[in-house]
Scaffold this active site. Structure first.
Site, PDB file in Angstrom:
ATOM      1  CG  ASN A 147      -1.188   9.095   0.900  1.00  0.00           C
ATOM      2  OD1 ASN A 147      -0.346   8.987   2.043  1.00  0.00           O
ATOM      3  ND2 ASN A 147      -2.394   8.855   1.037  1.00  0.00           N
ATOM      4  CD  GLU A 158      -8.959   4.628  -3.847  1.00  0.00           C
ATOM      5  OE1 GLU A 158      -9.896   3.935  -3.322  1.00  0.00           O
ATOM      6  OE2 GLU A 158      -8.315   5.706  -3.223  1.00  0.00           O
ATOM      7  CG  ASP A 159      -5.924   7.014  -6.332  1.00  0.00           C
ATOM      8  OD1 ASP A 159      -6.573   7.388  -5.291  1.00  0.00           O
ATOM      9  OD2 ASP A 159      -4.767   6.692  -6.071  1.00  0.00           O
ATOM     10  CE  LYS A 215      -6.818   3.051  -1.790  1.00  0.00           C
ATOM     11  NZ  LYS A 215      -7.005   4.219  -0.488  1.00  0.00           N
ATOM     12  NE  ARG A 265      -6.011  12.053  -6.481  1.00  0.00           N
ATOM     13  CZ  ARG A 265      -6.218  11.128  -5.601  1.00  0.00           C
ATOM     14  NH1 ARG A 265      -5.037  10.166  -5.414  1.00  0.00           N
ATOM     15  NH2 ARG A 265      -6.937  10.887  -4.742  1.00  0.00           N
ATOM     16  CG  ASP A 324     -11.100   5.017  -0.403  1.00  0.00           C
ATOM     17  OD1 ASP A 324     -11.598   5.110   0.581  1.00  0.00           O
ATOM     18  OD2 ASP A 324      -9.933   4.747  -0.848  1.00  0.00           O
ATOM     19  CG  ASP A 325      -9.363   8.743  -3.771  1.00  0.00           C
ATOM     20  OD1 ASP A 325      -8.271   8.817  -3.087  1.00  0.00           O
ATOM     21  OD2 ASP A 325      -9.589   8.308  -4.755  1.00  0.00           O
ATOM     22  CE1 TYR A 354      -4.164   1.673   0.677  1.00  0.00           C
ATOM     23  CE2 TYR A 354      -3.133   2.574   2.407  1.00  0.00           C
ATOM     24  CZ  TYR A 354      -4.321   2.594   1.469  1.00  0.00           C
ATOM     25  OH  TYR A 354      -5.228   3.668   1.380  1.00  0.00           O
ATOM     26  CG  ASN A 366      -4.284   5.889   4.140  1.00  0.00           C
ATOM     27  OD1 ASN A 366      -5.250   5.113   3.550  1.00  0.00           O
ATOM     28  ND2 ASN A 366      -3.240   6.185   3.287  1.00  0.00           N
TER      29      ASN A 366
HETATM   30  N1  LIG Z   1      -4.611  10.300   3.402  1.00  0.00           N
HETATM   31  C1  LIG Z   1      -5.532   9.766   2.658  1.00  0.00           C
HETATM   32  O1  LIG Z   1      -6.344   8.983   3.239  1.00  0.00           O
HETATM   33  C2  LIG Z   1      -5.784  10.403   1.238  1.00  0.00           C
HETATM   34  C3  LIG Z   1      -4.847  11.290   0.822  1.00  0.00           C
HETATM   35  N2  LIG Z   1      -5.241  11.788  -0.372  1.00  0.00           N
HETATM   36  C4  LIG Z   1      -3.883  12.476  -1.042  1.00  0.00           C
HETATM   37  O2  LIG Z   1      -4.519  13.661  -1.149  1.00  0.00           O
HETATM   38  C5  LIG Z   1      -3.750  14.369  -2.284  1.00  0.00           C
HETATM   39  C6  LIG Z   1      -4.788  15.198  -3.161  1.00  0.00           C
HETATM   40  O3  LIG Z   1      -5.787  14.300  -3.674  1.00  0.00           O
HETATM   41  P1  LIG Z   1      -6.880  14.787  -4.627  1.00  0.00           P
HETATM   42  O4  LIG Z   1      -7.842  15.808  -3.616  1.00  0.00           O
HETATM   43  O5  LIG Z   1      -7.680  13.886  -5.178  1.00  0.00           O
HETATM   44  O6  LIG Z   1      -6.118  15.670  -5.614  1.00  0.00           O
HETATM   45  P2  LIG Z   1      -6.636  16.720  -6.687  1.00  0.00           P
HETATM   46  O7  LIG Z   1      -5.798  16.730  -7.739  1.00  0.00           O
HETATM   47  O8  LIG Z   1      -8.064  16.677  -6.930  1.00  0.00           O
HETATM   48  O9  LIG Z   1      -6.450  18.113  -5.729  1.00  0.00           O
HETATM   49  C7  LIG Z   1      -5.518  18.593  -5.269  1.00  0.00           C
HETATM   50  C8  LIG Z   1      -5.663  20.297  -4.763  1.00  0.00           C
HETATM   51  O10 LIG Z   1      -4.330  20.577  -4.494  1.00  0.00           O
HETATM   52  C9  LIG Z   1      -4.319  22.120  -4.839  1.00  0.00           C
HETATM   53  N3  LIG Z   1      -2.881  22.418  -4.867  1.00  0.00           N
HETATM   54  C10 LIG Z   1      -1.844  22.190  -5.809  1.00  0.00           C
HETATM   55  N4  LIG Z   1      -0.898  22.592  -5.372  1.00  0.00           N
HETATM   56  C11 LIG Z   1      -1.183  23.456  -4.290  1.00  0.00           C
HETATM   57  C12 LIG Z   1      -0.415  24.352  -3.570  1.00  0.00           C
HETATM   58  N5  LIG Z   1       0.964  24.549  -3.755  1.00  0.00           N
HETATM   59  N6  LIG Z   1      -1.026  24.866  -2.307  1.00  0.00           N
HETATM   60  C13 LIG Z   1      -2.416  24.542  -2.168  1.00  0.00           C
HETATM   61  N7  LIG Z   1      -2.946  23.945  -2.806  1.00  0.00           N
HETATM   62  C14 LIG Z   1      -2.291  23.251  -3.880  1.00  0.00           C
HETATM   63  C15 LIG Z   1      -4.978  22.080  -6.142  1.00  0.00           C
HETATM   64  O11 LIG Z   1      -5.129  23.143  -6.692  1.00  0.00           O
HETATM   65  C16 LIG Z   1      -6.252  20.867  -5.898  1.00  0.00           C
HETATM   66  O12 LIG Z   1      -7.065  21.775  -5.625  1.00  0.00           O
HETATM   67  C17 LIG Z   1      -3.021  13.310  -2.966  1.00  0.00           C
HETATM   68  O13 LIG Z   1      -1.652  13.352  -2.984  1.00  0.00           O
HETATM   69  C18 LIG Z   1      -3.605  11.883  -2.365  1.00  0.00           C
HETATM   70  O14 LIG Z   1      -2.679  10.916  -2.234  1.00  0.00           O
HETATM   71  C19 LIG Z   1      -6.265  11.414  -1.198  1.00  0.00           C
HETATM   72  C20 LIG Z   1      -7.314  10.633  -0.584  1.00  0.00           C
HETATM   73  C21 LIG Z   1      -6.919  10.114   0.650  1.00  0.00           C
HETATM   74  C1  LIG Z   2      -5.027   6.963   0.378  1.00  0.00           C
HETATM   75  C2  LIG Z   2      -5.507   7.165  -0.799  1.00  0.00           C
HETATM   76  O1  LIG Z   2      -6.611   6.878  -1.264  1.00  0.00           O
HETATM   77  C3  LIG Z   2      -4.819   8.309  -1.766  1.00  0.00           C
HETATM   78  O2  LIG Z   2      -3.994   8.776  -1.554  1.00  0.00           O
HETATM   79  O3  LIG Z   2      -5.544   8.540  -2.724  1.00  0.00           O
HETATM   80 MG   LIG Z   3      -7.139   7.280  -3.254  1.00  0.00          MG
END
Ligand SMILES: NC(=O)C1=CN([C@@H]2O[C@H](COP(=O)(O)OP(=O)(O)OC[C@H]3O[C@@H](n4cnc5c(N)ncnc54)[C@H](O)[C@@H]3O)[C@@H](O)[C@H]2O)C=CC1
Ligand SMILES: CC(=O)C(=O)O
Ligand SMILES: [Mg+2]
Length: 607
Positions: A449, A275-276, A204, A186, A298-299, A133, A494
């Site tokens: 991540n 997912e993603d 996953k 993504r 999930d996201d 993961y 997470n």
């Molecule tokens: N910990 C967890 O369980 C999860 C973590 N994530 C992580 O969250 C991150 C984002 O995922 P999504 O929202 O789906 O991506 P996304 O691409 O839909 O959104 C990213 C956002 O970040 C903004 N951004 C980019 N550069 C920036 C900066 N310098 N300052 C402020 N904002 C900025 C963008 O404008 C956009 O609004 C990924 O790295 C993903 O791995 C996502 C889902 C679950």
């Molecule tokens: C953990 C997860 O779903 C993500 O980083 O997109």
């Molecule tokens: Mg995800």
């Protein structure tokens, strides 16, 4: 209303009680339709040298294996020994070399003998989750075309239009319960990885087997390959996906529609986890399918519940009653599918707690994207972010597009939560500014991540923002030594703490849909899981070692929510009436009883 009483009830369980939890074993006999070498080459049935002699006779295996029968325990020890010696031999080598070597050895076992693989995974989840993961799965996706040896799951591409209804019958499993689907657009914070993103559904679903006890013969990882806009991949001669730009608009949706119809036709009860997907399709598909199929994103939805549970935990960590949540100032950095999902659920909870006052709830929250603070003055404001844009008169004098540092300095927030996918944006200055937070225990959630994309690492967070913070990250970090015997606890915020229970609970309830009520129940259950003692130490989430236990509890909470909403039609022998009459404890027992656990079962051949 949040059921505050549940939080008190959680205190009766100690961590050692949770560790003692063990799943029921002893599955019945397993029917196989193959014989001889075909069985040895099928990881669902293969036991390697573990086939007893009588079974070797029955299945035509005699002579195809060395004569000595090795027990499951010996096989397990042998595998773990080779894993540990690989660990020793690669000590000091770069992260990517070591983690890919570890992934390879696990993947080889996965391809050969699933029972042994899943037992090793369950028993060593803390060590192996970072390999199968996040973070290693990210590296695997980036290198997928080069690492490819055998296919896993199904691949539906834009070239398969019109064929999917028949293709779905190519899958060898009779029944599928759980599907994780991506279009690779993504992948974690790594962007568009095209077909290489298949590693994410695989990882996953491994968590589904390990945490939720979903039978691995009933899972299906799926890649919808509609092309990629990643120029590097398009030019890579080894790239295994379609070499064309991504489909857009109706053309794109018609592919997803066809896939969803095909799945539903063959397995009407299968649950599909999206997912993603890049943000626009994450929201669009959720809206399009959630009332027609049993699916969730999930996201957007899983992440929201995990973040909310952590945010409620930070209120408790401050020694405040939960009702104080309405006074927390929360800054969310990243306005994508995850950030907006979190904000949406947080505002719903704040609003419920402040007597359905959505305006007051929104006033507590600030949202930033790559162009800084999002206000109503923003030109070309994304419609998805619009409901969370600040009215400039409520922005405490901050301007449209104010930088993260300006926002933190001005607001002194209680919580700084990153879902931007941009590594290091919680830099020294930003973290130092968090020392002035209005909270005695400011929360820093660096949820992006994989590790390189985390907004900050744990050591920097404690070093610059001070030892009083509570810290959570999306990918794992080691706890931080704060000196004088003190430990800065690192939480892993997470969605793995929720999605397995959401899927399992939905499956066992027999609901055809996944409602907000079911998702809220999952989040509440996670939020109430930790004891006050743990929370005081800054421990907001359970250790990953107890993920099977928390998943059973979350699953039961989801079942009960489905029952409350009159959506639970039952599963297998258990009908809706039985579900209705189950107590909370009986529901947990029902869920636990239905969790698959890897042991070799006798194979019975049937033509
Ligand atoms: N910990 C967890 O369980 C999860 C973590 N994530 C992580 O969250 C991150 C984002 O995922 P999504 O929202 O789906 O991506 P996304 O691409 O839909 O959104 C990213 C956002 O970040 C903004 N951004 C980019 N550069 C920036 C900066 N310098 N300052 C402020 N904002 C900025 C963008 O404008 C956009 O609004 C990924 O790295 C993903 O791995 C996502 C889902 C679950
Ligand atoms: C953990 C997860 O779903 C993500 O980083 O997109
Ligand atoms: Mg995800």
């Amino acid at each position: 209303m949040w059921r505050v009483a549940r939080f008190a009830a959680s205190n009766v369980r100690s961590s050692s009680q949770r560790r003692l939890f063990s799943a029921p074993v002893i599955p019945g006999a397993c029917i196989v339709h193959k014989r001889g070498a075909d069985i040895l080459h099928d990881p669902w049935f293969n036991k390697d040298t573990g086939f007893p002699l009588t079974e070797r006779d029955r299945l035509g295996l005699r002579g195809l294996l060395p004569p000595r029968v090795i027990s499951f325990e010996q096989q397990y020890d042998r595998f773990m020994e080779s894993y540990r010696s690989l660990e020793k031999n690669t000590q000091g080598q770069p992260y990517s070399v070591v983690s890919l070597a570890k992934w390879r050895i696990l993947n080889r076992l996965h391809d050969r003998n699933e029972i042994l693989y899943y037992r090793a995974l369950i028993d060593n989840i803390k060590d192996f989750a970072p390999i199968i993961y996040t973070p290693t799965v990210g590296l695997v996706c980036q290198n997928y075309s080069g690492l490819f040896r055998r296919p896993r799951g199904m691949y539906f591409s834009a070239k398969d239009k019109g064929e999917m209804m028949s293709m779905i019958y190519n899958w060898p499993g009779q029944q599928v319960d759980m599907i994780v689907l991506t279009d690779g657009s993504r992948i974690l914070g790594l962007g568009d990885l095209g077909v290489q993103g298949i590693g994410i559904p695989i990882g996953k679903l491994d968590m589904y087997v390990a945490a939720a006890g979903i039978n691995p013969q009933r899972i299906l990882p799926v890649m919808l390959d509609v092309g990629t806009n990643n120029q590097k991949l398009l030019e890579d001669p080894l790239y295994l996906g379609l070499r064309q730009p991504r489909l857009e608009g109706e053309e794109y949706l018609s592919i997803v529609d066809e896939f969803m119809e095909a799945v539903h036709t063959r397995w009407p009860k299968a649950i599909v986890q999206f997912e993603d997907f890049q943000m626009k399709w994450a929201f669009e598909t959720l809206l399009r399918y959630r009332k027609r199929f049993c699916m969730f994103n999930d996201d957007v939805q899983g992440t929201a519940g995990v973040a909310l549970a952590g945010l409620l935990g930070t209120v408790r960590a401050q020694g405040r009653p939960l009702s104080d949540f309405v006074n927390q100032k929360i800054v969310v950095v990243g306005a994508g599918s995850a950030g907006l999902g979190v904000l949406n659920m947080t505002i719903q909870a704040l609003s419920r707690m402040s007597g359905n006052n959505e305006i007051a709830a929104k006033n507590q929250c600030y949202l930033l994207d790559k162009d800084g603070l999002i206000t109503k003055e923003r030109k070309n404001l994304d419609p998805a972010a619009a409901p969370f844009a600040k009215d400039i008169k409520d922005a405490e004098g901050l301007k449209e597009g104010a930088s993260l540092l300006e926002v933190v300095k001005k607001l002194k927030p209680h919580v700084l939560l990153g879902l931007s996918g941009v590594g290091g944006i919680f830099n020294e200055q930003v973290l130092r500014a968090m020392r002035e937070s209005d909270s005695p225990k400011p929360a820093i959630f660096s949820m992006s991540n994989p590790t390189m994309n985390a907004e900050c690492n744990a050591a920097d967070a404690f070093k610059h923002a001070g030892p009083n913070i509570v810290f959570a990250s999306g990918s794992p970090f080691e706890n931080v030594d704060l000196g004088n015997g003190k430990v800065g606890h690192v939480n892993q915020a997470n969605n793995m703490y929720l999605f397995p229970g959401i899927g399992l609970g939905t499956l066992l309830s027999g609901s055809h849909f996944i409602t907000d009520g079911m998702l809220q129940a999952a989040a509440e259950c996670l939020a109430s899981y930790m004891t006050d003692e743990e929370i005081q130490k800054g421990i907001l989430y359970p250790s990953i070692d107890s993920i099977r236990h928390i998943t059973a509890e979350v699953g039961a909470a989801v079942v009960r929510a489905a029952v409350e909403e009159d959506l639970a039609e039952g599963h297998g022998e258990v009908g809706s009436r039985e579900l209705k009459h189950m107590s909370k404890e009986e529901t947990v027992a029902y869920v636990t009883h239905n969790m698959w656990f890897p042991v070799y079962s006798p194979l019975v051949h049937e033509k």
